[in-house]
Write an enzyme that holds these catalytic residues in place. Structure first.
Site, PDB file in Angstrom:
ATOM      1  N   CYS A  94       0.841  -1.195   0.000  1.00  0.00           N
ATOM      2  CA  CYS A  94       0.000   0.000   0.000  1.00  0.00           C
ATOM      3  C   CYS A  94       0.874   1.242   0.000  1.00  0.00           C
ATOM      4  O   CYS A  94       1.872   1.305   0.729  1.00  0.00           O
ATOM      5  CB  CYS A  94      -0.893  -0.015   1.241  1.00  0.00           C
ATOM      6  SG  CYS A  94      -2.018   1.378   1.359  1.00  0.00           S
ATOM      7  N   HIS A 136      -9.165  -3.888  -1.777  1.00  0.00           N
ATOM      8  CA  HIS A 136      -8.160  -3.159  -0.991  1.00  0.00           C
ATOM      9  C   HIS A 136      -8.487  -1.666  -0.992  1.00  0.00           C
ATOM     10  O   HIS A 136      -8.513  -1.022   0.065  1.00  0.00           O
ATOM     11  CB  HIS A 136      -6.777  -3.425  -1.598  1.00  0.00           C
ATOM     12  CG  HIS A 136      -5.668  -2.620  -1.004  1.00  0.00           C
ATOM     13  ND1 HIS A 136      -4.644  -3.201  -0.291  1.00  0.00           N
ATOM     14  CD2 HIS A 136      -5.400  -1.282  -1.023  1.00  0.00           C
ATOM     15  CE1 HIS A 136      -3.808  -2.248   0.104  1.00  0.00           C
ATOM     16  NE2 HIS A 136      -4.242  -1.075  -0.334  1.00  0.00           N
ATOM     17  N   GLU A 137      -8.739  -1.112  -2.179  1.00  0.00           N
ATOM     18  CA  GLU A 137      -9.021   0.325  -2.274  1.00  0.00           C
ATOM     19  C   GLU A 137     -10.359   0.678  -1.629  1.00  0.00           C
ATOM     20  O   GLU A 137     -10.495   1.726  -0.992  1.00  0.00           O
ATOM     21  CB  GLU A 137      -8.980   0.791  -3.732  1.00  0.00           C
ATOM     22  CG  GLU A 137      -7.629   0.631  -4.409  1.00  0.00           C
ATOM     23  CD  GLU A 137      -6.477   1.298  -3.677  1.00  0.00           C
ATOM     24  OE1 GLU A 137      -6.687   2.311  -2.978  1.00  0.00           O
ATOM     25  OE2 GLU A 137      -5.343   0.795  -3.796  1.00  0.00           O
ATOM     26  N   HIS A 140     -10.118   1.298   2.001  1.00  0.00           N
ATOM     27  CA  HIS A 140      -9.696   2.663   2.346  1.00  0.00           C
ATOM     28  C   HIS A 140     -10.906   3.582   2.536  1.00  0.00           C
ATOM     29  O   HIS A 140     -10.895   4.463   3.396  1.00  0.00           O
ATOM     30  CB  HIS A 140      -8.806   3.261   1.249  1.00  0.00           C
ATOM     31  CG  HIS A 140      -7.384   2.816   1.300  1.00  0.00           C
ATOM     32  ND1 HIS A 140      -6.543   3.119   2.346  1.00  0.00           N
ATOM     33  CD2 HIS A 140      -6.645   2.101   0.414  1.00  0.00           C
ATOM     34  CE1 HIS A 140      -5.349   2.604   2.104  1.00  0.00           C
ATOM     35  NE2 HIS A 140      -5.385   1.976   0.935  1.00  0.00           N
TER      36      HIS A 140
END
Length: 169
Positions: A94, A136-137, A140
């Site tokens: 990341c 994953h994004e 966030h």
């Protein structure tokens, strides 16, 4: 277009939940252009707006291999409509946790809905690296980092390594 500063752990903004975008307009497209330029400069394959301190539900991504033509992707207000029961491990890194990589288990396939760069609604299936990267994004956007999926000990080691790396820089 401008390259923006990428926030790194333990910056408190990274734990913030991002807000939905009202509409895709020129101002938002300018943000997405900046995000893409920032991501390419890092270099990385995905970036959420909160990683540059903007708490909006926006992601940019480019999974083209080195030497291939760029394939920028834009995801506004993305949501997962379905996730497979089968999971797959993948070593993740990341831009907000520089120089640290670890394996995370995630659903192997997902179905997404999002608005694209033009503001059009799109539904799309994702698998492989695309599925890993979009999940994953999207984490966030909820204030979750990939290290939050690890044990407390590994998470603390990652943050310690990032702080040490920052001091050396």
């Amino acid at each position: 277009m401008a390259i923006r500063e990428i926030l790194v752990v333990p910056h408190p903004a990274l734990k913030q939940v991002s807000q939905p975008v009202e509409k895709v307009d020129d101002e938002l497209r300018a943000l997405m252009d900046d995000m893409l330029e920032t991501m390419y400069a890092a270099p990385g394959i995905g970036l959420a707006a909160i990683q540059i301190g903007v708490p909006k539900r926006v992601i940019v991504m480019d999974l083209a291999r080195e030497g291939e033509e760029k394939q920028p992707r834009y995801f506004v207000n993305p949501e997962i409509l379905w996730a497979s029961d089968d999971t797959a491990p993948y070593e993740e890194g990341c831009l907000s946790v520089p120089e640290y990589y670890d394996e995370v288990e995630r659903p192997a396939r997902v179905k997404l809905r999002y608005l694209n760069y033009q503001g059009e609604q799109v539904e799309e299936d994702a698998e492989g690296l695309f599925a890993v990267c979009i999940q994953h994004e999207m984490d966030h956007l909820e204030g979750v980092l990939f290290i939050d999926h690890l044990s407390r000990l590994k998470r603390e080691q990652a943050i310690k390594k990032v702080k040490k790396h920052a001091k050396a820089a």
